[in-house]
Design a protein around this motif. Structure first.
Motif, PDB file in Angstrom:
ATOM      1  N   ALA A  23       0.829  -1.206   0.000  1.00  0.00           N
ATOM      2  CA  ALA A  23       0.000   0.000   0.000  1.00  0.00           C
ATOM      3  C   ALA A  23       0.863   1.257   0.000  1.00  0.00           C
ATOM      4  N   LEU A  24       1.965   1.238   0.749  1.00  0.00           N
ATOM      5  CA  LEU A  24       2.873   2.377   0.784  1.00  0.00           C
ATOM      6  C   LEU A  24       3.560   2.610  -0.555  1.00  0.00           C
ATOM      7  N   ALA A  25       3.772   1.546  -1.325  1.00  0.00           N
ATOM      8  CA  ALA A  25       4.437   1.678  -2.625  1.00  0.00           C
ATOM      9  C   ALA A  25       3.599   2.471  -3.607  1.00  0.00           C
ATOM     10  N   CYS A  26       2.297   2.516  -3.385  1.00  0.00           N
ATOM     11  CA  CYS A  26       1.405   3.241  -4.295  1.00  0.00           C
ATOM     12  C   CYS A  26       1.426   4.736  -3.985  1.00  0.00           C
ATOM     13  N   ASP A  27       1.132   5.523  -4.999  1.00  0.00           N
ATOM     14  CA  ASP A  27       1.107   6.981  -4.834  1.00  0.00           C
ATOM     15  C   ASP A  27      -0.033   7.429  -3.931  1.00  0.00           C
ATOM     16  N   LEU A  28      -1.177   6.767  -4.043  1.00  0.00           N
ATOM     17  CA  LEU A  28      -2.382   7.158  -3.319  1.00  0.00           C
ATOM     18  C   LEU A  28      -2.984   5.923  -2.657  1.00  0.00           C
ATOM     19  N   ARG A  29      -3.658   6.127  -1.519  1.00  0.00           N
ATOM     20  CA  ARG A  29      -4.281   5.019  -0.794  1.00  0.00           C
ATOM     21  C   ARG A  29      -5.724   5.388  -0.446  1.00  0.00           C
ATOM     22  N   VAL A  30      -6.669   4.657  -1.019  1.00  0.00           N
ATOM     23  CA  VAL A  30      -8.080   4.815  -0.673  1.00  0.00           C
ATOM     24  C   VAL A  30      -8.439   3.661   0.252  1.00  0.00           C
ATOM     25  N   LEU A  31      -8.898   3.999   1.453  1.00  0.00           N
ATOM     26  CA  LEU A  31      -9.143   2.994   2.480  1.00  0.00           C
ATOM     27  C   LEU A  31     -10.636   2.819   2.724  1.00  0.00           C
ATOM     28  N   ALA A  32     -11.053   1.558   2.820  1.00  0.00           N
ATOM     29  CA  ALA A  32     -12.370   1.269   3.377  1.00  0.00           C
ATOM     30  C   ALA A  32     -12.290   1.439   4.893  1.00  0.00           C
ATOM     31  N   GLU A  33     -13.414   1.680   5.511  1.00  0.00           N
ATOM     32  CA  GLU A  33     -13.425   1.934   6.952  1.00  0.00           C
ATOM     33  C   GLU A  33     -12.964   0.741   7.772  1.00  0.00           C
ATOM     34  N   ASP A  34     -12.947  -0.462   7.168  1.00  0.00           N
ATOM     35  CA  ASP A  34     -12.472  -1.639   7.905  1.00  0.00           C
ATOM     36  C   ASP A  34     -10.978  -1.895   7.703  1.00  0.00           C
ATOM     37  N   ALA A  35     -10.264  -0.996   7.037  1.00  0.00           N
ATOM     38  CA  ALA A  35      -8.834  -1.196   6.777  1.00  0.00           C
ATOM     39  C   ALA A  35      -8.045  -1.191   8.085  1.00  0.00           C
ATOM     40  N   ARG A  36      -7.059  -2.074   8.138  1.00  0.00           N
ATOM     41  CA  ARG A  36      -6.186  -2.165   9.302  1.00  0.00           C
ATOM     42  C   ARG A  36      -4.753  -2.359   8.823  1.00  0.00           C
ATOM     43  N   PHE A  37      -3.849  -1.474   9.249  1.00  0.00           N
ATOM     44  CA  PHE A  37      -2.437  -1.568   8.890  1.00  0.00           C
ATOM     45  C   PHE A  37      -1.621  -2.088  10.062  1.00  0.00           C
ATOM     46  N   SER A  38      -0.573  -2.846   9.747  1.00  0.00           N
ATOM     47  CA  SER A  38       0.403  -3.235  10.766  1.00  0.00           C
ATOM     48  C   SER A  38       1.723  -3.546  10.087  1.00  0.00           C
ATOM     49  N   MET A  39       2.812  -2.934  10.572  1.00  0.00           N
ATOM     50  CA  MET A  39       4.149  -3.269  10.092  1.00  0.00           C
ATOM     51  C   MET A  39       4.685  -4.338  11.044  1.00  0.00           C
ATOM     52  N   ALA A  40       4.308  -5.584  10.768  1.00  0.00           N
ATOM     53  CA  ALA A  40       4.469  -6.665  11.745  1.00  0.00           C
ATOM     54  C   ALA A  40       5.819  -7.374  11.679  1.00  0.00           C
ATOM     55  N   GLU A  41       6.738  -6.929  10.824  1.00  0.00           N
ATOM     56  CA  GLU A  41       8.012  -7.637  10.676  1.00  0.00           C
ATOM     57  C   GLU A  41       8.750  -7.793  12.004  1.00  0.00           C
ATOM     58  N   VAL A  42       8.656  -6.770  12.865  1.00  0.00           N
ATOM     59  CA  VAL A  42       9.384  -6.815  14.132  1.00  0.00           C
ATOM     60  C   VAL A  42       8.929  -7.980  15.000  1.00  0.00           C
ATOM     61  N   THR A  43       7.687  -8.407  14.860  1.00  0.00           N
ATOM     62  CA  THR A  43       7.189  -9.528  15.664  1.00  0.00           C
ATOM     63  C   THR A  43       7.809 -10.847  15.249  1.00  0.00           C
ATOM     64  N   LEU A  44       8.474 -10.864  14.073  1.00  0.00           N
ATOM     65  CA  LEU A  44       9.197 -12.050  13.600  1.00  0.00           C
ATOM     66  C   LEU A  44      10.710 -11.884  13.764  1.00  0.00           C
ATOM     67  N   GLY A  45      11.113 -10.771  14.383  1.00  0.00           N
ATOM     68  CA  GLY A  45      12.532 -10.494  14.509  1.00  0.00           C
ATOM     69  C   GLY A  45      13.157  -9.942  13.243  1.00  0.00           C
ATOM     70  N   LEU A  46      12.331  -9.417  12.346  1.00  0.00           N
ATOM     71  CA  LEU A  46      12.789  -8.916  11.048  1.00  0.00           C
ATOM     72  C   LEU A  46      12.594  -7.405  10.956  1.00  0.00           C
ATOM     73  N   VAL A  47      13.062  -6.827   9.846  1.00  0.00           N
ATOM     74  CA  VAL A  47      12.827  -5.414   9.557  1.00  0.00           C
ATOM     75  C   VAL A  47      11.995  -5.302   8.289  1.00  0.00           C
ATOM     76  N   PRO A  48      11.252  -4.228   8.103  1.00  0.00           N
ATOM     77  CA  PRO A  48      10.565  -4.004   6.820  1.00  0.00           C
ATOM     78  C   PRO A  48      11.616  -3.793   5.732  1.00  0.00           C
ATOM     79  N   ASP A  49      11.557  -4.596   4.665  1.00  0.00           N
ATOM     80  CA  ASP A  49      12.619  -4.528   3.653  1.00  0.00           C
ATOM     81  C   ASP A  49      12.083  -4.483   2.226  1.00  0.00           C
ATOM     82  N   LEU A  50      10.808  -4.139   2.074  1.00  0.00           N
ATOM     83  CA  LEU A  50      10.215  -4.101   0.739  1.00  0.00           C
ATOM     84  C   LEU A  50       9.950  -2.655   0.303  1.00  0.00           C
TER      85      LEU A  50
END
Length: 230
Positions: free
Chosen positions: A101-128
């Motif tokens: 979603a971040l890679a896109c220029d614009l983000r249109v969200l439905a009201e049920d949208a939920r974001f999480s950068m969950a890599e840290v919970t696996l001991g990883l970093v966001p790398d994409l």
């Protein structure tokens, strides 16, 4: 469907970018079913084949980084200068899904949208390729808090901190994306391309440099418009 991601999907995304016709101006990224993307397919990551944690950890450093660069390429093309990309986000966008979603220029969200950068919970970093974009949108301190905690953000918070272009009721997501797409397509393509380049590069320029970029872009537009009328 939760649209979990894996190396095969990223290869398919790279293939789409190479095969895209030259007259395409807007790309809409959406997930099928109730989620935009649940993120990395952990069954693949835990296996022993290509893209697995075990396989990548055994590679020399440069080969591991080269493989990650290939994954990043599946996301990077979405902010090509000749396109405007829109993420239509419903349900969960977790980890790799958030970064898509971040890679896109614009983000249109439905009201049920939920974001999480969950890599840290696996001991990883966001790398994409999502970390710079996240900092640009919400600032360093907020980005650090989001990435280092892995917590979930709802659509209202995403809108409040600048992640969302627009938030709409779930049933209106398709119509909202359609209206936005129509608005983008209603205007001169080359003008939109110039505007995107001006805005995308603004943070890296001084005021003087940005004003020069504006002058140069406007000069190109004037010459093209007058040339059309001759």
């Amino acid at each position: 469907m939760l649209n979990a991601q894996n190396p095969a999907m990223w290869q398919a995304m790279r293939d789409v970018s190479r095969e895209l016709p030259g007259d395409v101006r807007v790309v809409v990224v959406r997930g099928e079913g109730r989620a935009f993307s649940a993120g990395l397919d952990l069954s693949v990551a835990g296996a022993s084949g290509p893209g697995s944690f075990a396989e990548m950890s055994a590679l020399p450093d440069q080969e591991c980084m080269d493989q990650i660069a290939g994954f990043q390429a599946a996301f990077n093309w979405l902010h090509r200068p000749d396109l405007v990309s829109i993420a239509a986000v419903q349900g969960h966008a977790i980890g790799a899904g958030f970064q898509l979603a971040l890679a896109c220029d614009l983000r249109v969200l439905a009201e049920d949208a939920r974001f999480s950068m969950a890599e840290v919970t696996l001991g990883l970093v966001p790398d994409l390729a999502g970390t710079k974009r996240l900092v640009e949108l919400v600032g360093y301190a907020r980005a650090l808090e989001i990435c280092a905690t892995g917590r979930r953000l709802d659509a209202a918070e995403a809108d409040r901190i600048g992640l969302a272009t627009l938030v709409v009721p779930v049933g209106e997501l398709d119509d909202a994306v359609g209206d936005l797409t129509a608005g983008l397509l209603a205007n001169d393509r080359n003008a939109v391309v110039e505007i995107k380049a001006l805005l995308a590069g603004a943070s890296g320029r001084t005021h003087v440099e940005q004003q020069r970029a504006e002058r140069e872009a406007q000069t190109r537009r004037l010459r093209e418009l007058v040339g059309r009328g001759e």
